[in-house]
Write an enzyme that holds these catalytic residues in place. Sequence first.
Site, mmCIF file in Angstrom:
data_model
loop_
_atom_site.group_PDB
_atom_site.id
_atom_site.type_symbol
_atom_site.label_atom_id
_atom_site.label_comp_id
_atom_site.label_asym_id
_atom_site.label_seq_id
_atom_site.Cartn_x
_atom_site.Cartn_y
_atom_site.Cartn_z
ATOM 1 N N ARG A 94 47.870 42.912 15.492
ATOM 2 C CA ARG A 94 48.611 41.956 16.315
ATOM 3 C C ARG A 94 49.708 42.677 17.070
ATOM 4 O O ARG A 94 50.184 43.732 16.616
ATOM 5 C CB ARG A 94 49.216 40.879 15.398
ATOM 6 N N LYS A 149 53.343 29.065 13.333
ATOM 7 C CA LYS A 149 52.977 28.674 14.694
ATOM 8 C C LYS A 149 51.579 29.127 15.098
ATOM 9 O O LYS A 149 50.874 28.436 15.807
ATOM 10 C CB LYS A 149 53.995 29.222 15.702
ATOM 11 N N GLY A 150 51.201 30.331 14.686
ATOM 12 C CA GLY A 150 49.880 30.829 15.010
ATOM 13 C C GLY A 150 49.642 31.039 16.495
ATOM 14 O O GLY A 150 48.543 30.789 16.990
ATOM 15 N N GLY A 156 47.555 37.930 10.995
ATOM 16 C CA GLY A 156 46.351 37.109 11.049
ATOM 17 C C GLY A 156 45.519 37.144 9.789
ATOM 18 O O GLY A 156 44.341 36.773 9.810
ATOM 19 N N HIS A 185 46.194 44.822 2.182
ATOM 20 C CA HIS A 185 47.176 45.233 3.185
ATOM 21 C C HIS A 185 47.341 46.754 3.194
ATOM 22 O O HIS A 185 48.200 47.274 3.914
ATOM 23 C CB HIS A 185 48.539 44.590 2.913
ATOM 24 N N TYR A 229 44.320 40.049 17.217
ATOM 25 C CA TYR A 229 44.690 38.646 17.039
ATOM 26 C C TYR A 229 44.681 37.907 18.371
ATOM 27 O O TYR A 229 44.171 36.782 18.485
ATOM 28 C CB TYR A 229 46.081 38.598 16.393
ATOM 29 N N SER A 262 57.070 36.952 12.869
ATOM 30 C CA SER A 262 56.373 36.261 11.794
ATOM 31 C C SER A 262 56.822 36.777 10.429
ATOM 32 O O SER A 262 57.019 35.999 9.490
ATOM 33 C CB SER A 262 54.866 36.441 11.965
#
Length: 344
Positions: free
Chosen positions: A175, A310-311, A91, A153, A237, A183
Amino acid sequence: MAAAAAPDTPVPSGPIPFKDVDDGSVPEHTPKEEFGDLVAALPRRQQSILELRLYQGFWLPEHWVPGTIVFQRRFSPRPDDVVLASYPKCGTTWLKALAFAVAARGAYLPASPAHPLRRLNPHDCIPFIDEIFAAGEHAKLELLPSPRLMNTHLPYTLLPEPVTTGGCRVVYVCRDPKDMVVSLWHFLRRAKPDLSFAETFESVCDGTVAAGPVWDHVLSYWRASVARPDRVLFLKYEDMLCDGAGSVRRLAEFMGRPFSPAEEAAGDVAAVVELCSFDGMKGLEVNKPGAGGGTAGRYRPMPRDAFFRKGIAGDWANHMTPEMAARLDGIVREKLLGTGLAFT
């Protein structure tokens, strides 16, 4: 109040898009040579398109390590800095967009057709610290007016001490690891089309993945958020997907920019949610493949549309066998046992 601000005229305070101040005047000076011997002595693993080095308990892309050392030793945060953190593919792009829209709404109304997020990718608006320091370009950060927004990160334990003990704020988004793996695999395949899903899955399970082990990364921020809830905000997320407006309000409150009654009445919260929606951002010309899209990242430039697939939550079911899902869930459950954190 939002209603009193000029809709498209920036004020001489931050945040402003990083791309708008990065004029090329700061020369690149890579720290690679300075710490080359130290990096060469670290344990090494290959993960897909990346060479990794084990640094202070985490597998970092080799080209990040010298910059991480410089970041740890020489970064001077400002009291009102906001550091946005995430494990890759959890995210990051969405958090950047939301944070920028919330923090900069005094200069750029969310509903304005001229909002920077309608002409720039979120990664153009907020600098990625890991690449900035890896390239030796950290002087660029001084060009940004306060309050600055930055992204990393890196796990919390690798952040500079002035960040973890000082007054600046940290926002972390995590997430479901199963969706993260999917992902990540799709993202890496843009650079290595023949990459197998099994290879990516195994690297996550054994911890030898960029910025991993994943569970240690997540726990570093979770524990910090429990210890310092006024300085570290921990977001999920999936919760953001379920309650976009609530998440925006929570983010604004934490960043010291709560929405006023007038802004609420004007629909500014909903405008931020709409501006930063997945479909909205994916449909912008700057984020489309080909013309106008370009790339993001320096060491491994990626097409900007690669950041918008896609989210959604739950896509892991289209890629994992039940056995794979149970295995990863079991590993994560064991690692998080007794911490108060869980993925459901």
